[in-house]
Design a protein around this motif. Structure first.
Motif, PDB file in Angstrom:
ATOM      1  N   PRO A 116      -2.793  34.345   3.479  1.00 43.78           N
ATOM      2  CA  PRO A 116      -1.034  34.848   3.924  1.00 43.78           C
ATOM      3  C   PRO A 116      -0.382  34.584   5.015  1.00 43.78           C
ATOM      4  O   PRO A 116      -1.652  34.169   6.021  1.00 43.78           O
ATOM      5  CB  PRO A 116      -1.426  35.711   2.734  1.00 43.78           C
ATOM      6  CG  PRO A 116      -3.192  36.275   3.580  1.00 43.78           C
ATOM      7  CD  PRO A 116      -3.639  35.011   2.992  1.00 43.78           C
ATOM      8  N   LEU A 117       0.966  34.245   5.236  1.00 37.87           N
ATOM      9  CA  LEU A 117       1.479  33.525   6.089  1.00 37.87           C
ATOM     10  C   LEU A 117       2.134  34.473   5.973  1.00 37.87           C
ATOM     11  O   LEU A 117       3.108  34.584   5.377  1.00 37.87           O
ATOM     12  CB  LEU A 117       1.686  32.416   5.673  1.00 37.87           C
ATOM     13  CG  LEU A 117       3.331  32.167   6.913  1.00 37.87           C
ATOM     14  CD1 LEU A 117       2.098  31.562   8.083  1.00 37.87           C
ATOM     15  CD2 LEU A 117       4.070  30.278   6.367  1.00 37.87           C
ATOM     16  N   ILE A 118       2.290  34.901   6.932  1.00 36.29           N
ATOM     17  CA  ILE A 118       3.669  36.344   7.387  1.00 36.29           C
ATOM     18  C   ILE A 118       3.856  36.115   8.119  1.00 36.29           C
ATOM     19  O   ILE A 118       3.993  35.451   9.640  1.00 36.29           O
ATOM     20  CB  ILE A 118       2.447  37.707   8.237  1.00 36.29           C
ATOM     21  CG1 ILE A 118       1.361  37.515   7.620  1.00 36.29           C
ATOM     22  CG2 ILE A 118       3.611  38.902   8.923  1.00 36.29           C
ATOM     23  CD1 ILE A 118      -0.029  38.692   8.248  1.00 36.29           C
ATOM     24  N   VAL A 119       5.558  35.579   8.292  1.00 32.46           N
ATOM     25  CA  VAL A 119       6.759  35.633   8.563  1.00 32.46           C
ATOM     26  C   VAL A 119       7.401  36.090   9.223  1.00 32.46           C
ATOM     27  O   VAL A 119       8.007  37.007   7.479  1.00 32.46           O
ATOM     28  CB  VAL A 119       6.803  33.980   7.751  1.00 32.46           C
ATOM     29  CG1 VAL A 119       8.612  33.357   8.295  1.00 32.46           C
ATOM     30  CG2 VAL A 119       6.228  33.384   7.871  1.00 32.46           C
ATOM     31  N   ASN A 120       8.306  36.048  10.404  1.00 32.71           N
ATOM     32  CA  ASN A 120       9.485  36.928  11.198  1.00 32.71           C
ATOM     33  C   ASN A 120      10.456  36.139   9.750  1.00 32.71           C
ATOM     34  O   ASN A 120      11.387  35.032  10.896  1.00 32.71           O
ATOM     35  CB  ASN A 120       9.314  36.577  12.702  1.00 32.71           C
ATOM     36  CG  ASN A 120      11.204  36.700  13.015  1.00 32.71           C
ATOM     37  OD1 ASN A 120      11.594  38.518  12.142  1.00 32.71           O
ATOM     38  ND2 ASN A 120      10.989  37.398  13.863  1.00 32.71           N
ATOM     39  N   ILE A 121      10.714  36.605   8.832  1.00 33.81           N
ATOM     40  CA  ILE A 121      11.969  35.055   8.369  1.00 33.81           C
ATOM     41  C   ILE A 121      13.277  35.674   9.175  1.00 33.81           C
ATOM     42  O   ILE A 121      14.164  35.402   8.301  1.00 33.81           O
ATOM     43  CB  ILE A 121      12.527  36.372   6.664  1.00 33.81           C
ATOM     44  CG1 ILE A 121      12.431  35.191   5.702  1.00 33.81           C
ATOM     45  CG2 ILE A 121      13.457  37.280   6.486  1.00 33.81           C
ATOM     46  CD1 ILE A 121      11.717  33.678   5.823  1.00 33.81           C
ATOM     47  N   ALA A 122      13.306  36.962   9.836  1.00 32.09           N
ATOM     48  CA  ALA A 122      14.743  37.129  10.400  1.00 32.09           C
ATOM     49  C   ALA A 122      15.706  35.567  11.716  1.00 32.09           C
ATOM     50  O   ALA A 122      16.388  35.938  11.901  1.00 32.09           O
ATOM     51  CB  ALA A 122      14.625  38.282  11.119  1.00 32.09           C
TER      52      ALA A 122
END
Length: 501
Positions: free
Chosen positions: A220-226
């Motif tokens: 899994p890649l956890i991304v600050n999508i903001a």
């Protein structure tokens, strides 16, 4: 001729530093930015090297021992180190964290969460390395490939099961983390930084995007999508993506309910069921959290760390309890009080971190704000001009007195400010019509700040290596008779000027 893997069976060690060679070592000759390792191959041979590995054999001196030619010496070093130490990351739950800001705090948060959950935990980061039974200061955010594999092997030996690791753009570009298997990745945020190494912001972004190549399709890649740059990089990821944001649409969001000088309260909302690494499913739900750190950016850090803990099977309640007990990392929004002043010490070193610190100050109560900023030495003119522009942008929103220093007496050659860096910083301030006072020494800058300060004021110390000694210098100067705060500030205040030494 034997392959690299076959030589590993005979090797007693591996290094790219000739002075570290011992009998039976494999010496990998790397062409660096300043020195060429091939020039030290004879010295490595004299110290008992087993074999020389090089991607530029024509640069080697005459040798009597075997030479293995490879396409890329840095990649070969990473592969050899992983083989020599038995690919230790394959047996660890290792979270890799990359981005411009927040890596150190998130890594330390994860270490704390895992530990509080009863797990034996490791850490590789900017401030320190923890191998499970031994913790010591680090010298690089992401160490060289041999050190990385050595630390991971030590963790396994010490029965570490979960670890967090900061992954810098240079570390990615220089293949320091090649052959490292991550159980999850975190992409925090991106802004201009390390332009001296990468040459341009575009090249820096491309180096960060290579982090995706280190993750398997099931990782899994956890991304600050903001963050728009993170969003763009995430769009290139073909694996398991988990998006995160504060008050914006995402798989998992945080909503801040309370934000003060000393902490925050927020609610984490899991908007869709989340599959954890242990095969269990976390249902959609809402979970209240508290954090004893100031600033919206620290809520963001906690959100990303918390999600990484969730995907490793930890319960939200366990994560919440750990975050509530987490305390600030060295020089990351450290708050202390001295002689009636409130002091904030932060390693803000690029426009993004400067903006984050000033945003956090919105929850502080104070009379006047005095800022002492250390110029970044040996990091190029571009980042210093960008930092000066960021300070100007904040000055247009919020009045404060600005003192700039090169910290000449505090830094060594690796961090000393060049004439060009100083000129870039101060010229940008002058061009943008931003008033400031410059002093070459850190002690001079802090002495000036104390001379101007009155009880109830806020003193902000920001900068990287040049400000590392800031708190110590401040505490020392505050004890001297000339400290105006000791007699309630009955000292004349010199006019602030843009004149530079």
């Amino acid at each position: 001729m034997q392959t690299c893997a076959e030589w590993i069976m005979q090797a007693t060690g591996i290094t790219c530093h000739s002075d570290k060679v011992r009998p039976g070592y494999i010496f990998v000759a790397i062409v660096g930015r300043i020195t060429d390792g091939n020039a030290f191959a004879a010295a490595a041979a004299a110290r008992g090297a087993l074999v020389i590995v090089s991607d530029s054999p024509a640069r080697l001196p005459p040798l009597t021992l075997p030479v293995i030619t490879v396409p890329d010496a840095r990649l070969a070093l990473a592969r050899l180190a992983a083989l020599f130490y038995g690919n230790p990351s394959d047996k660890l739950h290792l979270v890799g964290i990359t981005g411009s800001n927040g890596k150190t705090t998130i890594a330390c948060m994860l270490e704390h969460i895992f530990t509080q959950a009863g797990l034996t935990t490791g850490l590789i980061g900017t401030i320190r390395v923890n191998t499970g039974t031994n913790s010591f200061p680090s010298t690089l955010t992401t160490p060289d490939a041999v050190s990385v594999q050595h630390y991971l092997a030590q963790m396994l030996k010490n029965k570490v099961t979960h670890a967090a690791m900061e992954v810098s753009a240079q570390g990615i570009d220089m293949h320091r983390v090649a052959n490292v298997r991550f159980s999850a990745g975190i992409l925090t945020n991106l802004c201009a930084d390390h332009l001296d190494f990468h040459g341009s912001f575009a090249s820096y972004l491309e180096a960060k995007a290579k982090f995706l190549d280190l993750l398997g399709t099931a990782t899994p890649l956890i991304v600050n999508i903001a963050d728009p740059y993170c969003q763009a990089i995430a769009g290139r990821f073909s694996g398991k993506l988990i998006t995160a944001a504060i008050d914006s649409p995402a798989d998992i969001t945080a909503s801040i309910t309370h934000l003060t000088t000393y902490g925050s309260a927020f609610t984490v909302t899991v908007n869709r069921p989340l599959e954890a690494g242990n095969g269990q499913m976390l249902p959609a739900g809402r979970y209240p959290m508290t954090l004893a750190l100031p600033g919206r950016h620290n809520v963001e850090n906690a959100l990303l760390a918390g999600i990484a803990a969730l995907v490793h099977g930890l319960a939200p309640e366990t994560i919440g309890a750990a975050l509530a007990g987490f305390r600030s990392v060295e020089r990351r929004m450290n708050i202390f009080h001295l002689e009636g002043l409130t002091i904030v010490d932060d390693t803000a070193l690029n426009p993004g971190s400067i903006d984050a610190v000033f945003a956090a100050l919105a929850s502080f109560r104070y009379n006047r704000l005095i800022v002492v900023n250390a110029i970044r030495g040996q990091r190029g003119t571009a980042i210093n001009a960008a930092n000066a522009a960021a300070l100007t942008g904040q000055r247009r929103k919020l009045p404060f007195e600005l003192i700039i220093t090169a910290s000449n007496e505090q830094v060594g050659p690796a961090d000393s400010v060049t004439a060009e860096e100083k000129l870039a910083f101060l010229t940008t301030l002058n061009t943008l019509k931003t008033d400031y006072t410059y002093t070459g020494s850190l002690s001079g800058a802090i002495r000036l700040a104390l001379r101007h300060a009155l009880p109830g004021d806020l003193l902000l110390l920001i900068g990287a290596q040049g400000m590392d000694a800031g708190r110590q210098v401040l505490s020392s100067l505050a004890k001297t008779p000339e400290n105006p705060c000791r007699d309630q500030g009955h000292y004349p205040r010199p006019a602030w000027s843009a004149a530079a030494e």
